[in-house]
Design an enzyme around this catalytic site. Structure first.
Site, PDB file in Angstrom:
ATOM      1  N   ASP A 278       0.870  -1.166   0.000  1.00  0.00           N
ATOM      2  CA  ASP A 278       0.000   0.000   0.000  1.00  0.00           C
ATOM      3  C   ASP A 278       0.907   1.215   0.000  1.00  0.00           C
ATOM      4  O   ASP A 278       1.862   1.283   0.789  1.00  0.00           O
ATOM      5  CB  ASP A 278      -0.951   0.022   1.191  1.00  0.00           C
ATOM      6  CG  ASP A 278      -2.116   0.967   0.900  1.00  0.00           C
ATOM      7  OD1 ASP A 278      -2.813   0.747  -0.106  1.00  0.00           O
ATOM      8  OD2 ASP A 278      -2.320   1.941   1.646  1.00  0.00           O
TER       9      ASP A 278
ATOM     10  N   GLY B 238       1.004   7.029 -12.076  1.00  0.00           N
ATOM     11  CA  GLY B 238       0.543   7.811 -10.927  1.00  0.00           C
ATOM     12  C   GLY B 238       1.141   9.211 -10.865  1.00  0.00           C
ATOM     13  O   GLY B 238       1.079   9.980 -11.835  1.00  0.00           O
TER      14      GLY B 238
ATOM     15  N   LYS C  58      14.528   4.691 -11.121  1.00  0.00           N
ATOM     16  CA  LYS C  58      13.432   4.606 -10.144  1.00  0.00           C
ATOM     17  C   LYS C  58      13.522   3.309  -9.337  1.00  0.00           C
ATOM     18  O   LYS C  58      13.354   3.308  -8.125  1.00  0.00           O
ATOM     19  CB  LYS C  58      12.066   4.699 -10.854  1.00  0.00           C
ATOM     20  CG  LYS C  58      10.918   4.670  -9.850  1.00  0.00           C
ATOM     21  CD  LYS C  58       9.534   4.774 -10.448  1.00  0.00           C
ATOM     22  CE  LYS C  58       8.500   4.694  -9.321  1.00  0.00           C
ATOM     23  NZ  LYS C  58       7.131   4.537  -9.780  1.00  0.00           N
TER      24      LYS C  58
END
Ligand code: IMP
Length: 221
Positions: free
Chosen positions: A70, A154, A176
């Site tokens: 999450d 996102g 990343k």
């Protein structure tokens, strides 16, 4: 080979997680294999609680060890928002572009030094009903004045990594995946995965209604 189910229906997160788990001697299984697996509502106020709920629900449904992430973006100027509401910041079903647009609008007029933010990612690993543990990764940065770059997903186009002066979407996957909140969390999670899904003995067959091992339910054993 032992198996681990990735408890996410977000294809972007799934792709990153699978890539970041490379090198582990484990068969990573996608949730696509279990179309009946119920969605877990992300009602809670913490990343940790959401991650644990997702991992537990998926492990229980599939009968296999599961990993859930999450994650989200927290901004200083908005007291941590969008936080656990990152995926639905501009409303349920909002697109990434709509979420970014809302964020940029809310930060309009703020100078670079007041646009501090962090990505957080909490990973939970469990083998129902046992929670192996949770780990967290973070990366600090700041919110750009306009979206830039074509990689990632996102909030990547609006999140600037100060060391590079570029957004995640400009930096691309190679960088990343070395420095992101998810990469940091998953590096720590590898130990939990080894303990839970690789070195743990194979599961005993379970009774569906009680969730207890069938062998422990058998009075003659
Ligand atoms: P959830 O964890 O499924 O609730 O979704 C997290 C949301 O946070 C995603 O939909 C993205 O909007 C955002 N997010 C999480 N991780 C990243 C990332 O690595 N890059 C960009 N946005 C992210």
């Amino acid at each position: 080979m032992k198996e681990l189910v990735i408890a996410t229906k977000n294809p972007d997160k799934k792709r990153e997680i699978i890539r970041l788990l490379g090198g582990l001697r484990i068969k990573v299984i996608s949730l696509d294999r279990y179309p009946g697996c119920p969605d877990v509502k992300e009602g809670s106020r913490s990343f940790r609680e959401n991650a644990v709920r997702k991992a537990m629900a998926v492990s229980r449904f599939t009968g296999k060890p599961a990993l859930a992430d999450d994650s989200g973006l927290e901004t200083d100027a908005l007291n941590g928002r969008p936080g656990v509401r990152s995926s639905r910041f501009a409303g349920r079903g909002a697109t990434y572009a709509q979420n970014n647009c809302k964020l940029l609008r809310m930060l309009a007029g703020r100078k670079a030094e007041h646009r501090g933010a962090q990505f957080r990612c909490v990973v939970a690993v469990c083998d129902y009903p046992r929670l192996a543990g949770t780990v967290e990764g973070r990366i600090r940065g700041r919110i750009a004045f306009a979206p830039k770059g074509r990689y990632g997903f996102g909030y990547d186009p609006v999140f600037i990594v100060p060391r590079y002066g570029k957004t995640f979407a400009q930096l691309g996957p190679k960088i990343k995946h070395r420095i992101s909140h998810r990469a940091r969390a998953l590096r720590k999670a590898k130990k939990l995965i080894v303990k839970t899904a690789i070195k743990a003995p194979s599961r005993l067959p379970q009774d569906k209604s009680s969730g207890k091992s069938l062998i422990s339910l058998c009075p003659c054993l």
